[in-house]
Motif scaffolding. Structure first.
Motif, mmCIF file in Angstrom:
data_model
loop_
_atom_site.group_PDB
_atom_site.id
_atom_site.type_symbol
_atom_site.label_atom_id
_atom_site.label_comp_id
_atom_site.label_asym_id
_atom_site.label_seq_id
_atom_site.Cartn_x
_atom_site.Cartn_y
_atom_site.Cartn_z
ATOM 1 N N GLU A 48 -112.130 -17.730 140.765
ATOM 2 C CA GLU A 48 -113.018 -18.248 141.805
ATOM 3 C C GLU A 48 -113.606 -19.606 141.403
ATOM 4 O OE1 GLU A 48 -115.438 -15.072 139.499
ATOM 5 O OE2 GLU A 48 -113.380 -15.355 140.247
ATOM 6 N N LYS A 49 -113.878 -19.795 140.107
ATOM 7 C CA LYS A 49 -114.373 -21.089 139.639
ATOM 8 C C LYS A 49 -113.282 -22.144 139.725
ATOM 9 C CE LYS A 49 -117.681 -22.235 138.109
ATOM 10 N NZ LYS A 49 -118.857 -22.874 138.763
ATOM 11 N N VAL A 50 -112.044 -21.754 139.409
ATOM 12 C CA VAL A 50 -110.918 -22.683 139.518
ATOM 13 C C VAL A 50 -110.792 -23.169 140.956
ATOM 14 C CG1 VAL A 50 -108.412 -22.910 139.359
ATOM 15 C CG2 VAL A 50 -109.674 -21.705 137.552
ATOM 16 N N LYS A 51 -110.890 -22.254 141.903
ATOM 17 C CA LYS A 51 -110.781 -22.619 143.325
ATOM 18 C C LYS A 51 -111.898 -23.577 143.719
ATOM 19 C CE LYS A 51 -108.498 -18.332 144.784
ATOM 20 N NZ LYS A 51 -108.651 -17.065 145.555
ATOM 21 N N GLN A 52 -113.105 -23.333 143.214
ATOM 22 C CA GLN A 52 -114.228 -24.218 143.527
ATOM 23 C C GLN A 52 -113.966 -25.638 143.025
ATOM 24 O OE1 GLN A 52 -117.900 -22.578 142.037
ATOM 25 N NE2 GLN A 52 -117.590 -20.615 143.069
ATOM 26 N N PHE A 53 -113.450 -25.739 141.808
ATOM 27 C CA PHE A 53 -113.169 -27.062 141.254
ATOM 28 C C PHE A 53 -112.017 -27.739 141.990
ATOM 29 C CE2 PHE A 53 -115.455 -25.622 137.302
ATOM 30 C CZ PHE A 53 -116.423 -26.610 137.342
ATOM 31 N N HIS A 54 -111.018 -26.973 142.392
ATOM 32 C CA HIS A 54 -109.921 -27.548 143.172
ATOM 33 C C HIS A 54 -110.444 -28.124 144.488
ATOM 34 C CE1 HIS A 54 -106.229 -25.367 141.216
ATOM 35 N NE2 HIS A 54 -106.932 -26.074 140.359
ATOM 36 N N SER A 55 -111.347 -27.404 145.119
ATOM 37 C CA SER A 55 -111.935 -27.901 146.377
ATOM 38 C C SER A 55 -112.744 -29.162 146.136
ATOM 39 C CB SER A 55 -112.818 -26.824 147.000
ATOM 40 O OG SER A 55 -112.059 -25.697 147.394
ATOM 41 N N GLU A 56 -113.447 -29.192 145.021
ATOM 42 C CA GLU A 56 -114.239 -30.368 144.676
ATOM 43 C C GLU A 56 -113.325 -31.580 144.451
ATOM 44 O OE1 GLU A 56 -117.322 -31.709 141.143
ATOM 45 O OE2 GLU A 56 -117.160 -29.576 141.644
ATOM 46 N N ILE A 57 -112.191 -31.351 143.805
ATOM 47 C CA ILE A 57 -111.221 -32.425 143.570
ATOM 48 C C ILE A 57 -110.659 -32.933 144.898
ATOM 49 C CG2 ILE A 57 -108.936 -32.941 142.627
ATOM 50 C CD1 ILE A 57 -109.661 -31.000 140.305
#
Length: 339
Positions: free
Chosen positions: A321-330
């Protein structure tokens, strides 16, 4: 600042291949030496920088271990880690997974507890202040015996709540991953993540050993994986992350020039390749320097850089879930104009 530098400067990213001892800057080396009464074989910061011309990995390691002698107290390790975190916060680094080499310290009479308390205290308090999350990976020195590695792991057991994984570093040639099969098996039993340096100077066969014998979760470096089409296909299919270090590769003559670096080939092959700084003080650049210089040399696109940044989180030990959050931020960052 160029358009490329402006884009890289704010691109959210993780660093997965960083030896904390390798972030010891010459000025800090002199300060710690003065504070701790340690003699250095250098007269000045300029002398140290002049010594940073390496012919190979072993040449670098000889100087690296000399510099390490100034690290003696918990405060030294705290300040070392704090300085690294404050430096990369300005590079838009949001998550770090750093290595430390306890055997290189305990062999000098520095207690394991001294090292890990100093490092983790900075990761916790300074990391929280800067908004940088972290994982800590304890590396075994491969030029030493597996018995020595077992002793290091035994010393670590009271502190396992502070440690997320184990790694394998130091002199690669002549020390295949299979040498450490038993201690990595024990690390698995302890629930630790596993990584290993492989395929930097060593052959592609070392990468196979790291995957099949050590059962690693990712490969550190892995450049020479490209010598085996079968291995490249497997790495792509299994999405085993490679933590690649461009300026390190250049400085240690793994590549003769950055234009020859395999990163573009890795990305084109669908490999989960990431960009990292390795030992930034010694190799001439922190993570954004690696991004910008490599992008210039290989004519990487913003899309390539976005992929590298996303890979850095995908290849991390963060929850999905944290990976997905960072991908969205990118994605959000990449959609904006950068000048």
């Amino acid at each position: 600042m160029s358009t490329l530098e402006a884009f890289v400067s704010g691109l959210p990213k993780a660093e997965l291949h960083l030896h904390i001892e390798g972030s010891l800057e010459p000025e800090q080396m002199f300060e710690f030496a003065r504070r701790n009464g340690v003699s250095l074989p250098y007269e000045s910061v300029a002398d140290i920088r002049a010594a940073y011309e390496f012919s190979d990995l072993q040449d670098f390691l000889d100087i690296y271990y000399t510099g390490m002698n100034v690290l003696l107290t918990e405060q030294d390790f705290y300040e070392l880690t704090e300085a690294y975190l404050r430096r990369v916060a300005g590079d838009a680094v949001r998550h770090v997974e750093i290595f430390f080499d306890p055997q290189a310290h305990t062999s000098r009479g520095v207690e394991f507890e001294t090292v890990i308390n100093g490092v983790t205290r900075a990761l916790k308090f300074v990391g929280h202040e800067l908004g940088i999350s972290s994982k800590l990976i304890m590396c075994f020195l491969r030029h030493l015996s597996e018995e020595d590695a077992f002793n290091a792991l035994a010393s670590a057991e009271p502190f396992l709540h502070m440690i997320d994984g184990v790694g394998l570093d130091s002199s690669e040639l002549g020390h295949p991953p299979s040498k450490f099969a038993n201690v990595f098996s024990r690390a698995t039993e302890l629930g630790l993540k596993k990584v290993a340096h492989a395929g930097e100077e060593g052959p592609a066969e070392y990468v196979y050993e790291a995957i099949d014998i050590l059962k690693v979760d990712r490969i550190d470096h892995g450049n020479r994986s490209l010598e085996s089409e079968v291995l490249v296909k497997r790495l792509a299919e299994e999405q085993i992350a490679l933590t690649v270090c461009p300026l390190s590769n250049l400085k240690l003559r793994v590549v003769s020039r950055l234009q020859d670096h395999p990163m573009k080939s890795m990305l084109d092959a669908g490999l989960l390749a990431t960009i990292n700084s390795d030992d930034p003080s010694y190799f001439g650049g922190y993570i954004n320097d690696n991004y910008t210089r490599l992008a210039t040399a290989l004519e990487l696109t913003e899309g390539d850089l976005v992929q590298c940044a996303k890979n850095s989180f995908t290849g991390s030990f963060l929850p999905s879930e944290k990976v997905k959050q960072f991908h969205s931020e990118i994605d959000s960052y990449a959609s904006r104009k950068h000048t």
